[in-house]
Design a protein around this motif. Sequence first.
Motif, PDB file in Angstrom:
ATOM      1  N   LYS A 109      55.126  -7.966  51.423  1.00  0.00           N
ATOM      2  CA  LYS A 109      54.651  -8.138  50.044  1.00  0.00           C
ATOM      3  C   LYS A 109      53.831  -6.953  49.528  1.00  0.00           C
ATOM      4  CE  LYS A 109      56.084 -12.499  49.810  1.00  0.00           C
ATOM      5  NZ  LYS A 109      57.183 -12.919  48.909  1.00  0.00           N
ATOM      6  N   ALA A 110      53.881  -5.825  50.203  1.00  0.00           N
ATOM      7  CA  ALA A 110      53.067  -4.673  49.802  1.00  0.00           C
ATOM      8  C   ALA A 110      53.473  -4.161  48.418  1.00  0.00           C
ATOM      9  CB  ALA A 110      53.206  -3.553  50.834  1.00  0.00           C
ATOM     10  N   ASP A 111      52.574  -3.426  47.791  1.00  0.00           N
ATOM     11  CA  ASP A 111      52.866  -2.843  46.470  1.00  0.00           C
ATOM     12  C   ASP A 111      54.056  -1.896  46.533  1.00  0.00           C
ATOM     13  OD1 ASP A 111      50.762  -4.170  45.306  1.00  0.00           O
ATOM     14  OD2 ASP A 111      49.347  -2.508  45.548  1.00  0.00           O
ATOM     15  N   ASN A 112      54.187  -1.191  47.652  1.00  0.00           N
ATOM     16  CA  ASN A 112      55.265  -0.212  47.818  1.00  0.00           C
ATOM     17  C   ASN A 112      56.100  -0.573  49.043  1.00  0.00           C
ATOM     18  OD1 ASN A 112      54.367   1.933  45.734  1.00  0.00           O
ATOM     19  ND2 ASN A 112      52.519   1.563  46.949  1.00  0.00           N
TER      20      ASN A 112
ATOM     21  N   LYS B  75      63.372  11.030  41.890  1.00  0.00           N
ATOM     22  CA  LYS B  75      64.756  11.516  41.953  1.00  0.00           C
ATOM     23  C   LYS B  75      65.572  10.499  42.744  1.00  0.00           C
ATOM     24  CE  LYS B  75      63.486  16.457  42.060  1.00  0.00           C
ATOM     25  NZ  LYS B  75      62.020  16.278  42.057  1.00  0.00           N
ATOM     26  N   LEU B  76      66.877  10.471  42.476  1.00  0.00           N
ATOM     27  CA  LEU B  76      67.765   9.593  43.243  1.00  0.00           C
ATOM     28  C   LEU B  76      68.589  10.464  44.186  1.00  0.00           C
ATOM     29  CD1 LEU B  76      68.999   6.928  40.659  1.00  0.00           C
ATOM     30  CD2 LEU B  76      67.151   6.778  42.318  1.00  0.00           C
ATOM     31  N   ASP B  77      68.116  10.592  45.411  1.00  0.00           N
ATOM     32  CA  ASP B  77      68.808  11.391  46.424  1.00  0.00           C
ATOM     33  C   ASP B  77      69.538  10.425  47.358  1.00  0.00           C
ATOM     34  OD1 ASP B  77      69.702  13.180  48.274  1.00  0.00           O
ATOM     35  OD2 ASP B  77      67.784  14.203  48.560  1.00  0.00           O
ATOM     36  N   LEU B  78      70.740  10.030  46.941  1.00  0.00           N
ATOM     37  CA  LEU B  78      71.470   8.973  47.653  1.00  0.00           C
ATOM     38  C   LEU B  78      72.745   9.470  48.328  1.00  0.00           C
ATOM     39  CD1 LEU B  78      71.233   6.329  44.760  1.00  0.00           C
ATOM     40  CD2 LEU B  78      69.712   6.514  46.741  1.00  0.00           C
TER      41      LEU B  78
ATOM     42  N   ARG C 187      52.207   9.306  52.117  1.00  0.00           N
ATOM     43  CA  ARG C 187      52.100   8.229  53.109  1.00  0.00           C
ATOM     44  C   ARG C 187      53.437   7.972  53.809  1.00  0.00           C
ATOM     45  NH1 ARG C 187      48.335   3.092  52.134  1.00  0.00           N
ATOM     46  NH2 ARG C 187      46.329   4.129  52.411  1.00  0.00           N
ATOM     47  N   PHE C 188      54.535   8.033  53.037  1.00  0.00           N
ATOM     48  CA  PHE C 188      55.856   7.762  53.611  1.00  0.00           C
ATOM     49  C   PHE C 188      56.507   9.012  54.213  1.00  0.00           C
ATOM     50  CE2 PHE C 188      56.884   3.808  50.782  1.00  0.00           C
ATOM     51  CZ  PHE C 188      56.095   3.028  51.617  1.00  0.00           C
ATOM     52  N   SER C 189      55.834  10.147  54.107  1.00  0.00           N
ATOM     53  CA  SER C 189      56.411  11.411  54.580  1.00  0.00           C
ATOM     54  C   SER C 189      56.799  11.338  56.062  1.00  0.00           C
ATOM     55  CB  SER C 189      55.405  12.546  54.366  1.00  0.00           C
ATOM     56  OG  SER C 189      55.915  13.758  54.873  1.00  0.00           O
ATOM     57  N   GLY C 190      58.069  11.524  56.343  1.00  0.00           N
ATOM     58  CA  GLY C 190      58.568  11.548  57.719  1.00  0.00           C
ATOM     59  C   GLY C 190      58.707  10.197  58.392  1.00  0.00           C
TER      60      GLY C 190
ATOM     61  N   GLY D 169      62.825  11.249  47.564  1.00  0.00           N
ATOM     62  CA  GLY D 169      63.230  11.341  46.166  1.00  0.00           C
ATOM     63  C   GLY D 169      62.560  10.281  45.307  1.00  0.00           C
ATOM     64  N   LEU D 170      62.560   9.049  45.789  1.00  0.00           N
ATOM     65  CA  LEU D 170      61.995   7.935  45.018  1.00  0.00           C
ATOM     66  C   LEU D 170      60.492   8.081  44.796  1.00  0.00           C
ATOM     67  CD1 LEU D 170      63.908   4.944  46.643  1.00  0.00           C
ATOM     68  CD2 LEU D 170      64.061   5.656  44.248  1.00  0.00           C
ATOM     69  N   THR D 171      59.798   8.676  45.761  1.00  0.00           N
ATOM     70  CA  THR D 171      58.341   8.792  45.661  1.00  0.00           C
ATOM     71  C   THR D 171      57.899  10.126  45.061  1.00  0.00           C
ATOM     72  OG1 THR D 171      58.265   9.571  47.963  1.00  0.00           O
ATOM     73  CG2 THR D 171      57.910   7.214  47.581  1.00  0.00           C
TER      74      THR D 171
END
Length: 483
Positions: free
Chosen positions: A99-102, A166-169, A52-55, A159-161
């Motif tokens: 207030k969404a779940d994600n 993963k933590l890609d920071l 869903r968050f892709s791009g 990374g998070l999803t």
Amino acid sequence: MGNVVSDTLSDTYSRRGQLPGQETVRAWESDSQDALSKSLNANFNSQSTANRFSGLGAGLVAQFAKGGAGISQSVMFASADRAANAGEIKVDQGLLHTKADNLVSLSIKTASGKTVTFSLSSQTDGLGVQATVDGGTLSDEELKAVGKLGSAFQSAVDGLTATPPKLDLSQLTQFDTKLLASVDLNAKLKSLDGQDLSLAFHADSQSRTTRMRGPLGELNLAVDLKNAAILGNAKQQAKALQSYLAQFDRAQERGSAKPELMAMFKDAFSAMNSHYPQGVTLPEALTRNSTDQGLLTGLADFKASIKQASESPNPMRPSEVDSFAYEVSQKTRVGGTSTLDRSVSQDQQSSLSASFHKGLKGGKAPALDGNAESQNYRYIQVQDKASSSAKLSYKDGLLARATLDQSASQNTRTQQYVMGKLVEDTTVPKEASVKRDYLVLLEYAAKESKKSKDALEESTVKEALASLHASVMLQEDPSALAR
């Protein structure tokens, strides 16, 4: 009569058996048909937050950077009646954005005091994006600097999803500090099994922090960038970073930590100790001679900890907990008003406390249940501590002290059970300490460096200085110290 009933039913119910106005429709916040809206429409069909968050993060930042205007777009499943009610659907859209779940947000503060916040939100029946600006319109230069963080935002979101997360920071620390004052990434995500993961990341020219809490455990990291004079060159920093990452691997193996959690810890530690911000002016030299800097790690001061979520896998002995807690830090103190009478001390410390179950023949953890036949295992508890203290001082401009004190202790208790009965209980303590004096070496290196760079590159001096820096790094194994 039958026809009348039939006509009445067709007027009352839709073909899906729903009352008019109750059929589900896609409700859009804006009629815009831009690239971002098309991505939302395509991604909305996906089940996973990752898809869903892709791009969307990169797309949102890119669209904002074109003109700097605020953006708010979302798509939701709603009844036709609710979608047609402007007041009600606006409330739903507002709740989706906040207030969404994600929820994942990137907040960027400019050096001129403006703040732009990008957010992605997702829940079962909705998907949204927003970009808001506070404090005034961004300049073209600021928009360009913000735009460069689009891929950094997307990498962090991906990374998070991911599974496992993963933590890609690392890209989030690579911003133009002349134009941008700080970057904050905040996330609250719910996995398919309902478990929460939260992240708070902050970076500015003075400090960096990362806090993560999830099903596997929690991480806390803080880097102090205020004392730029203690930083080494890129080569020195890279070697120190690799030394620490190798140490984390050994801690994971010794304490049987979950590799996914340690991977996130290592990723965060690497990101926060790479790409240190460059000041407008170079800091005043910390030492009289550049070679003296080899007695330090070259890294900024930091505090970092990792704590795994505890488990009690043995129903017959619930007090036997699988746990892993590791802390590591560096603190540097500088005294004196100039390099003529300066004193520098740098302390590194680590501690490990862990407990875990192993099969009698090693390998993976045993499957323990209420039957005596399953109770063949070893329960291992480890308690480790390590410290390294480097001290450097000058008197009347001459090097007066260059010492390194290190110590390490490891305590291992192993309880062995066969058919549920304790057959062996052993404790093995190890400890070692070492004191080294590098005054003569550094005095010689300083003299050689004054002659020429070629003299300093002479193999014996070069190797000795490389060995010096390697020995400065924290060593948690008493056996290695004793060599």
